[in-house]
Design an enzyme around this catalytic site. Structure first.
Site, PDB file in Angstrom:
ATOM      1  CG  ASP A 109      -0.253   0.039   2.554  1.00 54.18           C
ATOM      2  OD1 ASP A 109       0.636   0.901   2.738  1.00 54.18           O
ATOM      3  OD2 ASP A 109      -0.590  -0.779   3.444  1.00 54.18           O
ATOM      4  CG  HIS A 124       7.171  -8.054  -0.088  1.00 53.39           C
ATOM      5  ND1 HIS A 124       6.585  -8.631   1.007  1.00 53.39           N
ATOM      6  CD2 HIS A 124       8.430  -8.574  -0.155  1.00 53.39           C
ATOM      7  CE1 HIS A 124       7.440  -9.472   1.596  1.00 53.39           C
ATOM      8  NE2 HIS A 124       8.564  -9.436   0.913  1.00 53.39           N
ATOM      9  CB  CYS A 168       4.126  -6.458 -26.267  1.00 50.33           C
ATOM     10  SG  CYS A 168       3.350  -7.355 -24.920  1.00 50.33           S
TER      11      CYS A 168
HETATM   12  P1  OAD Z   1       1.453 -10.961   8.531  1.00 49.59           P
HETATM   13  O1  OAD Z   1      -0.028 -10.976   8.328  1.00 49.59           O
HETATM   14  O2  OAD Z   1       2.204 -12.220   8.380  1.00 49.59           O
HETATM   15  O3  OAD Z   1       1.753 -10.422  10.012  1.00 49.59           O
HETATM   16  C1  OAD Z   1       1.103  -9.281  10.510  1.00 49.59           C
HETATM   17  C2  OAD Z   1       1.696  -8.971  11.873  1.00 49.59           C
HETATM   18  O4  OAD Z   1       1.134  -7.747  12.321  1.00 49.59           O
HETATM   19  C3  OAD Z   1       1.364 -10.030  12.938  1.00 49.59           C
HETATM   20  O5  OAD Z   1       2.540 -10.377  13.646  1.00 49.59           O
HETATM   21  C4  OAD Z   1       0.367  -9.303  13.850  1.00 49.59           C
HETATM   22  O6  OAD Z   1       0.482  -9.704  15.207  1.00 49.59           O
HETATM   23  C5  OAD Z   1       0.777  -7.870  13.675  1.00 49.59           C
HETATM   24  N1  OAD Z   1      -0.297  -6.889  13.902  1.00 49.59           N
HETATM   25  C6  OAD Z   1      -1.630  -7.046  13.733  1.00 49.59           C
HETATM   26  N2  OAD Z   1      -2.276  -5.897  14.008  1.00 49.59           N
HETATM   27  C7  OAD Z   1      -1.324  -4.991  14.335  1.00 49.59           C
HETATM   28  C8  OAD Z   1      -1.340  -3.622  14.702  1.00 49.59           C
HETATM   29  N3  OAD Z   1      -2.499  -2.946  14.771  1.00 49.59           N
HETATM   30  N4  OAD Z   1      -0.168  -3.000  14.975  1.00 49.59           N
HETATM   31  C9  OAD Z   1       1.002  -3.677  14.894  1.00 49.59           C
HETATM   32  N5  OAD Z   1       1.085  -4.966  14.552  1.00 49.59           N
HETATM   33  C10 OAD Z   1      -0.052  -5.623  14.277  1.00 49.59           C
HETATM   34  O7  OAD Z   1       2.023  -9.791   7.615  1.00 49.59           O
HETATM   35  P2  OAD Z   1       3.513  -9.546   7.104  1.00 49.59           P
HETATM   36  O8  OAD Z   1       4.508  -9.930   8.155  1.00 49.59           O
HETATM   37  O9  OAD Z   1       3.569  -8.169   6.566  1.00 49.59           O
HETATM   38  O10 OAD Z   1       3.986 -10.984   0.960  1.00 49.59           O
HETATM   39  O11 OAD Z   1       3.582 -10.579   5.916  1.00 49.59           O
HETATM   40  C11 OAD Z   1       4.726 -10.633   5.143  1.00 49.59           C
HETATM   41  C12 OAD Z   1       4.379 -10.969   3.726  1.00 49.59           C
HETATM   42  O12 OAD Z   1       3.565 -12.132   3.671  1.00 49.59           O
HETATM   43  C13 OAD Z   1       3.527  -9.922   3.017  1.00 49.59           C
HETATM   44  O13 OAD Z   1       4.288  -8.836   2.526  1.00 49.59           O
HETATM   45  C14 OAD Z   1       2.940 -10.727   1.902  1.00 49.59           C
HETATM   46  C15 OAD Z   1       2.543 -11.972   2.641  1.00 49.59           C
HETATM   47  O14 OAD Z   1       2.506 -13.117   1.926  1.00 49.59           O
HETATM   48  C16 OAD Z   1       3.712 -11.121  -0.334  1.00 49.59           C
HETATM   49  O15 OAD Z   1       2.582 -11.044  -0.779  1.00 49.59           O
HETATM   50  C17 OAD Z   1       4.927 -11.361  -1.160  1.00 49.59           C
END
Ligand code: OAD
Length: 263
Positions: A109, A124, A168
């Site tokens: 985003d 990403h 293309c």
């Molecule tokens: P995840 O959904 O795996 O993890 C989200 C994290 O945010 C969790 O550890 C939650 O506890 C935490 N969380 C939830 N609400 C929150 C809040 N209000 N404030 C702070 N933390 C909070 O998301 P990512 O770690 O970003 O990749 O996932 C990594 C990647 O997995 C993404 O970029 C995406 C996905 O597959 C691709 O699509 C390549």
């Protein structure tokens, strides 16, 4: 004895070279769903291998295209939360005080940018960039200009046609995000590593730390000498490694952490 938040706030006040690493939790309080949170996470409801790989896109372009257009519309209606704006204000504060702050995010985003941060490293990719699946040339696509309405729910019965590449003859547009099995954008990744090697403070917000190579970044900073602070309402694999773990959410805790600095 000082509370963890007070020690972290002191480190924030002293830090001149900061890296903020963020994941989906950063945008959760802007109503953008995370991936792995119980019940609300996107990967609880959909299989990543059906939607987030090149094979999936080639097998069912309409479904995967609709899913990404839906998410980009969702993000367009979201507004930055107090965590995003606090990080933007912190970056500006450091910039005028002989310091620097780099934001490196796994989020696709643009809420950091709309929250006032500049030069955000998108590890990403971005939901708002598109390129051709075949010739790879970038192309503009605006769902609103194409007459697509923002729906709160992903509607598998309301599937969109893929869009032809304007360059293309053969290709269709794909979203400019990193799919499973793909390389991260090398400029963004190496800029993040460079910033981590110079950092005196690394703050990790809202990531489960389960997706590599992004998950290895916090420790690169710590090993190069930075203090490592994690902010997440749920304990992760990083929480014990971090010098301080702040068990809270981004919108609640970021402003608190920066309260004195930005007062
Ligand atoms: P995840 O959904 O795996 O993890 C989200 C994290 O945010 C969790 O550890 C939650 O506890 C935490 N969380 C939830 N609400 C929150 C809040 N209000 N404030 C702070 N933390 C909070 O998301 P990512 O770690 O970003 O990749 O996932 C990594 C990647 O997995 C993404 O970029 C995406 C996905 O597959 C691709 O699509 C390549």
């Amino acid at each position: 004895m000082m509370a963890d938040i007070e020690i972290a706030a002191k480190w924030v006040a002293e830090a001149r070279s900061v890296v903020v690493l963020t994941g989906a939790g950063m945008s959760a309080e802007s109503s953008v769903p995370t991936f792995r949170d119980a019940q609300t996470g996107l990967w609880e409801r959909f299989e990543p291998e059906h939607l987030a790989t090149e094979d999936a896109f080639r097998a069912d372009p309409s479904l995967v295209w609709t899913w990404y257009v839906w998410r980009s519309m969702l993000i367009d209606t979201a507004i930055p939360n107090a965590g995003h704006t606090a990080i933007g204000a912190w970056q500006k504060h450091l910039a005028v005080n002989n310091g620097s702050l780099t934001v490196a995010t796994q989020n696709v985003d643009d809420l950091h940018e709309r929250g006032g941060a500049d030069d955000v490293l998108h590890l990403h990719g971005s939901l708002h960039n598109y390129r051709c699946l075949e010739c790879s040339r970038p192309a503009a696509f605006d769902p609103r200009a194409a007459g697509i309405r923002a729906e709160r729910e992903f509607d598998e019965d309301n599937i969109l046609e893929p869009v032809a590449c304007p360059h293309c003859a053969t290709g269709i547009l794909r979203p400019g995000v990193v799919w499973f099995g793909e390389m991260l954008p090398q400029d963004a990744f190496s800029s993040a590593i460079h910033a981590l090697q110079q950092a005196d403070l690394v703050l990790v917000v809202g990531t489960s730390g389960l997706v590599q190579p992004a998950a290895s970044l916090p420790v690169i900073g710590q090993e190069a000498g930075a203090k490592l602070v994690e902010m997440n309402p749920v304990h992760t694999d990083l929480s014990n490694t971090a010098d301080i773990y702040l068990k809270s959410t981004a919108a609640a805790m970021m402003p608190q952490l920066l309260d004195e600095l930005l007062a």
